[in-house]
Design an enzyme around this catalytic site. Structure first.
Site, PDB file in Angstrom:
ATOM      1  N   CYS A  28       1.026  -1.143   0.166  1.00  0.00           N
ATOM      2  CA  CYS A  28      -0.180   0.235   0.063  1.00  0.00           C
ATOM      3  C   CYS A  28       0.897   1.159  -0.133  1.00  0.00           C
ATOM      4  O   CYS A  28       1.824   1.500   1.021  1.00  0.00           O
ATOM      5  CB  CYS A  28      -0.968  -0.059   1.117  1.00  0.00           C
ATOM      6  SG  CYS A  28      -1.706   1.397   1.673  1.00  0.00           S
ATOM      7  N   CYS A  31       0.125   3.770   2.884  1.00  0.00           N
ATOM      8  CA  CYS A  31       0.679   3.132   4.053  1.00  0.00           C
ATOM      9  C   CYS A  31       2.361   3.479   4.379  1.00  0.00           C
ATOM     10  O   CYS A  31       2.663   3.707   5.233  1.00  0.00           O
ATOM     11  CB  CYS A  31       0.602   1.572   4.144  1.00  0.00           C
ATOM     12  SG  CYS A  31      -1.316   1.148   3.975  1.00  0.00           S
TER      13      CYS A  31
END
Length: 104
Positions: A28, A31
């Site tokens: 991600c 993230c």
């Protein structure tokens, strides 16, 4: 400092005091952008709030139990009880403000 914890360590980690837990994934992009922000923000709460990171791919049952539908998802726990949750990347100032509001 943000400590990576496993699903089996979660309950013990958040059971006392204030904790911020980042549910994220290695694949991600947002993230990965949030990681250094959390590290930096954790210094502002040193000694007051513990910071943890959980990989959703390694903690599928816990993620499902908490209703993680998107990553990154950031939770605040007080003595083991969830008190706040947000999703998505946040710049440091917004994250610090959100955590302060959640623990007030």
């Amino acid at each position: 400092m943000v400590k990576a914890i496993s699903e089996s360590e979660f309950d013990e980690a958040v059971k006392e005091g204030l904790s911020v837990v980042d549910f994220s994934a290695t694949w991600c992009g947002p993230c990965q952008m949030l990681k250094p922000v959390l590290e930096d923000a954790s210094g502002e709460f040193d000694g007051k709030v513990k910071f943890f990171a959980v990989d959703v791919d390694e903690a599928e049952d816990l993620s499902r139990k908490l209703g993680v539908m998107a990553v990154p998802s950031i939770f605040v726990f007080k003595d083991g009880e969830q008190v706040a949750m947000t999703t998505g990347f946040q710049p440091k100032d917004a994250l610090v403000s959100w955590v302060n509001g959640a623990i007030a």
